[in-house]
Enzyme design. Structure first.
Site, PDB file in Angstrom:
ATOM      1  N   HIS B 169       0.984  -1.168  -0.039  1.00 54.89           N
ATOM      2  CA  HIS B 169      -0.052   0.006  -0.001  1.00 54.89           C
ATOM      3  C   HIS B 169       0.771   1.303  -0.070  1.00 54.89           C
ATOM      4  O   HIS B 169       0.551   2.217  -0.627  1.00 54.89           O
ATOM      5  CB  HIS B 169      -0.874  -0.235   1.285  1.00 54.89           C
ATOM      6  CG  HIS B 169      -1.674   1.129   1.485  1.00 54.89           C
ATOM      7  ND1 HIS B 169      -3.135   1.204   1.160  1.00 54.89           N
ATOM      8  CD2 HIS B 169      -1.434   2.393   1.947  1.00 54.89           C
ATOM      9  CE1 HIS B 169      -3.725   2.399   1.392  1.00 54.89           C
ATOM     10  NE2 HIS B 169      -2.565   3.063   1.994  1.00 54.89           N
ATOM     11  N   GLU B 170       1.775   1.301   0.959  1.00 59.00           N
ATOM     12  CA  GLU B 170       2.853   2.512   0.840  1.00 59.00           C
ATOM     13  C   GLU B 170       3.433   2.679  -0.353  1.00 59.00           C
ATOM     14  O   GLU B 170       3.831   3.714  -0.921  1.00 59.00           O
ATOM     15  CB  GLU B 170       3.684   2.371   2.023  1.00 59.00           C
ATOM     16  CG  GLU B 170       3.265   2.137   3.422  1.00 59.00           C
ATOM     17  CD  GLU B 170       2.167   3.483   3.551  1.00 59.00           C
ATOM     18  OE1 GLU B 170       2.426   4.674   2.990  1.00 59.00           O
ATOM     19  OE2 GLU B 170       1.189   3.101   4.224  1.00 59.00           O
ATOM     20  N   HIS B 173       1.288   4.333  -2.970  1.00 57.34           N
ATOM     21  CA  HIS B 173       1.501   5.651  -2.772  1.00 57.34           C
ATOM     22  C   HIS B 173       2.691   6.376  -3.237  1.00 57.34           C
ATOM     23  O   HIS B 173       2.529   7.445  -3.738  1.00 57.34           O
ATOM     24  CB  HIS B 173       1.528   6.168  -1.148  1.00 57.34           C
ATOM     25  CG  HIS B 173       0.091   5.818  -0.397  1.00 57.34           C
ATOM     26  ND1 HIS B 173      -0.853   6.548  -1.215  1.00 57.34           N
ATOM     27  CD2 HIS B 173      -0.131   5.678   0.533  1.00 57.34           C
ATOM     28  CE1 HIS B 173      -1.971   6.765  -0.259  1.00 57.34           C
ATOM     29  NE2 HIS B 173      -1.495   5.741   0.783  1.00 57.34           N
ATOM     30  N   GLU B 261      -6.412   6.897  -0.857  1.00 59.40           N
ATOM     31  CA  GLU B 261      -6.363   5.687  -0.222  1.00 59.40           C
ATOM     32  C   GLU B 261      -6.853   4.533  -0.673  1.00 59.40           C
ATOM     33  O   GLU B 261      -6.312   3.449  -0.915  1.00 59.40           O
ATOM     34  CB  GLU B 261      -6.817   5.830   1.265  1.00 59.40           C
ATOM     35  CG  GLU B 261      -6.162   6.928   2.225  1.00 59.40           C
ATOM     36  CD  GLU B 261      -4.639   6.567   2.424  1.00 59.40           C
ATOM     37  OE1 GLU B 261      -4.669   5.237   2.518  1.00 59.40           O
ATOM     38  OE2 GLU B 261      -3.797   7.184   2.222  1.00 59.40           O
TER      39      GLU B 261
END
Lengths: 196, 642
Positions: B169-170, B173, B261
């Protein structure tokens, strides 16, 4: 017109002051973080020494006192290391660790001198591997120490310069950080190796 | 998942946002000026008047407000721009390295490394936040200065798949350009927040001091209004306006953040192909007593960077920078029964590398597809592997590295040995001159470099690139002075043999480019050039180097140049036989400053060029990988575009 200048000046200075605060925090956290690099290598060294002594015991049964001194110095240093790891910004703790390290170095060089009298030990492969590892670790400690001291210097210099120095105590940065000094500062190019 | 498109979208949202913000700022400045004007009127005439409108006063106030907001915004922008490291350190983060004894940290680092190798970038530094909640963040401007932070709670409570989900997930980003977007947003809103803060400060100061009690005494000027009351009203007014402005600003920011997100969650699923990982991590957060709250006060400012909401908010639903946990879980796992996962004792298992992958020897575990010569078509087919395959493949590559070398990459000094040994290796036969140089200048290191060189001798090129990537985070852990020394040695070593091989050059650029940025020797590239004509000189140099190392037949060379001219639509392309390192670096620097479509074109043509002799060898593929890194197009983001 003057109103603009005053306003801009005022806020400009305000932001400048805030950035000073931020930079003090940043340089401080940076040197604290760089301590862990040394800490890790020192721990490795402290972990290798008992094995070293174990091997030596097989060959040097009559040199109990020298060996014991090494172990004692190593234990002392190891204890200080765990203190330092939890609180690297305390100058007294750093000085303690420097002292403990120097103690250990003295004990080890005494040990190597004594080893000269036991030529058989040189042939031992375990001993040779340990020596190799210790030597590498010494190099890494030297490098990490240089990094730490450079970071400490950066913080100290910034803290002492104008105009930061006027605000430093106000912002909670009242003291210089301590550099790590090892006795062999002059001979840093030749870290204490097992002299065979 | 097409990261390239995602990034372009993020950029256009930014432009759109800036416009909205400017409109908002205009309105805000107007209201503040009106307020101040009224106070000013009160001060002098002891009344509030809504008829007179002193345009001069109004204008001067208006401009002042705009100035202040911009000043504050730039300030915030510059603070955050220091790179991810600044964020991590301000949150009391501690760097984790492979050398720490903790098993759970080892697993975490393995996960980060796999993800990084799979994406084609070097692993970002990992910082541990001393918090028992479960949370993580990614900060930084580009892949190079990206940093990942993760809480102790997360490391303690999540298993490998869940950690992988969070890290994926990071990474999403990072690749979706969210960090850059958030940076701009933060800066913008901060300006408005700042004014509100001034108001609040005034009001608080007046409350604290006893000046308020003097308010009953009339001022000198009987005609005008009481200055204390005026000040109080000003403070109150600013506070209220600031509050409204912040309210709206944060609201917009939060709405955008929530969308990002969801996007990051979706990308992470594609990356890992294992939705349960992320879903379970979210479920655990729900159960954790601390949830995801971050203790350090700075958490508030950086709230939008985190995996889950960093602050337990009264305005939860409205302002939260992250969608509701339940909604996120349901998007990933529609069959969820609504129950959060309680803390369980974690059993630490990390597959013992060699057993799990059944490697025959430590050299030949690279899948055969890449060790045998390929035709160009096959390359595009490989590039379309779905995300999970990339992860598995990354694991295999990592396991193929000799343990000792892998450990060496984790320490700053030994990482330098690896780099220098790679440079020795670049010529296949280490030159005597290089050896002599090292002996004289890097005495402490020479023997170690030799030993490292011996260990690396039979490794495939792919391992070289992996080692480089793995070494980068450790190499960032030095002081500026130490870096200067290292940098000079690297440059001297390359220039020493009078000829620059493309591999040597790629190596040096891969190592020095991010490090130069880290130590402040250079700045992140801006996208200046959009037309190919603007960079044609640099392209001449670059392609000359590529051609020079592959072909020597003059006719062939001319033909290749002609082909390039046609494919690139360039009128002028010159073959330069003698190129200095300085000229080469300048050329690369210029090309890096071109727009993304242009860089992709350059990469495509390079691949074509390298394969024009019929096949792409192992070496060529690694050079392509290297070029991808150099052009800031990490291979997987490129792959997805094909």
């Amino acid at each position: 017109m003057e109103k603009y200048i005053v306003a801009i000046l005022f806020f400009g200075i305000l932001f400048y002051i805030v950035s000073i605060f931020n930079r003090l925090v940043y340089t401080k956290n940076r040197y604290i973080n760089s301590f862990s690099q040394i800490g890790v290598q020192l721990k490795r060294r402290y972990d290798l020494i008992p094995s070293l002594v174990e091997v030596a015991k097989q060959y040097m049964e009559h040199e109990k006192s020298t060996l014991e001194r090494v172990i004692a110095a190593r234990n002392g240093a190891s204890k200080h290391l765990s203190e330092a790891n939890s609180n690297p910004s305390d100058p007294t703790i750093i000085r303690q660790i420097s002292e403990a390290e120097n103690n250990l170095r003295r004990a080890i060089s005494q040990f190597s001198m004594v080893m000269e009298d036991y030529p058989l030990i040189k042939a031992d492969t375990t001993m040779q591997n340990l020596q190799e590892e210790l030597s590498t670790t010494e190099n890494k400690i030297a490098f990490a120490r240089q990094f730490y001291n450079d970071s400490v210097m950066e913080y100290n210099i910034y803290r002492q310069s104008f105009p930061q120095t006027l605000l430093a105590s106000l912002f909670g940065h009242a003291n210089d950080a301590a550099m790590i000094e090892f006795d062999d500062a002059k001979e840093i190019q030749n870290p204490p190796k097992m002299v065979f | 998942m097409n990261f390239f498109t995602a990034q372009q979208k993020a950029k256009s949202s930014t432009t759109y946002l800036v416009i909205i913000f400017l409109i908002g700022l205009f309105l805000f400045a107007m209201s503040v000026s009106l307020l101040s004007m009224e106070i000013h009127h009160y001060l002098y005439y002891n009344t509030f008047s809504f008829d007179t409108f002193d345009i001069d006063v109004f204008l001067s106030l208006f401009i002042t407000v705009i100035f202040i907001v911009f000043l504050a915004s730039f300030f915030q922008f510059f603070t955050l721009k220091g790179g991810g490291k600044v964020v991590a350190l301000s949150l009391q983060g501690k760097l984790i390295t492979r050398l720490s004894q903790e098993k759970s940290y080892q697993i975490l680092l393995n996960v980060v490394e796999e993800m990084a190798i799979a994406s084609g970038i070097s692993p970002p530094s990992v910082y541990l936040l001393p918090d028992s909640s479960i949370n993580a963040f990614a900060a930084g401007f580009t892949y190079d200065d990206a940093v990942i932070g993760i809480t102790k709670g997360a490391v303690d409570e999540l298993n490998r798949e869940e950690l992988q989900g969070i890290i994926a997930h990071e990474f999403s980003h990072i690749f979706n350009g969210d960090m850059r977007l958030n940076l701009h947003l933060s800066g913008m809103v901060f300006g408005i927040v700042f004014i509100g803060a001034i108001g609040r400060y005034i009001v608080e100061a007046l409350h604290e001091s006893r000046i308020g009690s003097y308010a009953s005494y009339s001022s000198n000027n009987k005609k005008g209004g009481n200055p204390i009351i005026a000040l109080y009203l000003l403070g109150l007014g600013l506070m209220i306006l600031g509050w409204i402005g912040t309210f709206i600003g944060e609201w917009i920011k939060a709405m955008i953040s929530r969308q990002r997100e969801y996007l990051a969650d979706a990308s992470a699923v594609q990356y890992t192909r294992y939705p349960q990982g992320i879903a379970n991590a979210l479920k655990k957060i729900g159960a954790n007593t601390y949830g995801s709250s971050i203790g350090a006060s700075a958490g508030g400012i950086y709230g939008h960077l985190f995996f889950a909401d960093g602050i337990t908010n009264f305005w939860d639903h409205f302002f939260s920078t992250h969608p509701r946990l339940e909604d996120r879980i349901r998007r990933i796992d529609p069959s969820w029964d609504g129950i959060f996962i309680q803390k369980e004792t974690k059993v630490q298992t990390e597959p013992i590398s060699s057993a799990a992958t059944q490697s025959t020897s430590n050299n030949s575990t690279v899948p055969s597809a890449l060790t045998s010569p390929l035709v160009i078509d096959t390359l595009s087919r490989i590039a379309q592997q779905p995300g999970n395959q990339n992860l598995k493949y990354a694991r295999i590559r990592l396991d193929a590295l000799p343990e000792s070398l892998h450990t060496m990459s984790a320490n700053t000094l030994s990482a330098q040995w690896i780099v220098l040994a790679l440079l020795l290796n670049a010529e296949k036969i280490p030159l005597l001159k290089q050896q002599k140089y090292l002996e004289n200048n890097a005495m402490m290191m020479y023997k170690n470099i030799q030993n490292t060189y011996k260990k690396m001798f039979d490794l495939p090129r792919s391992a070289h690139l992996d080692l480089l990537n793995l070494s980068l985070p450790s190499l960032k852990m030095m002081s500026e002075q130490q870096y200067r020394v290292f940098r000079q040695i690297v440059i001297d070593m390359i220039e020493m043999d009078q000829m620059i091989s493309i591999w040597e050059w790629s190596l040096h650029a891969i190592i020095l480019t991010p490090l130069d940025r880290e130590f402040g020797f250079s700045k992140p590239p801006k996208e200046r050039y959009t037309k190919i004509e603007e960079i044609q000189d640099s392209l001449s140099i670059l392609f000359s180097l590529l051609i020079h190392t592959q072909f020597s037949n003059e006719q062939r060379i001319n033909q290749l140049i002609e082909n390039l001219k046609i494919s690139l639509n360039l009128a002028v392309l010159i073959y330069c036989p003698d190129i200095s390192l300085v000229a080469l670096n300048k050329a690369l620097h210029e090309i890096r400053q071109s727009s993304t479509p242009l860089r992709i074109l350059v990469l495509e043509q390079s691949i074509h060029l390298l394969g024009s002799d019929g096949t792409l060898f192992d070496d060529d593929l690694e050079i392509i990988h290297a070029m991808g890194t150099l052009l800031n197009l990490p291979f997987s983001s490129y792959e997805s575009r094909l």
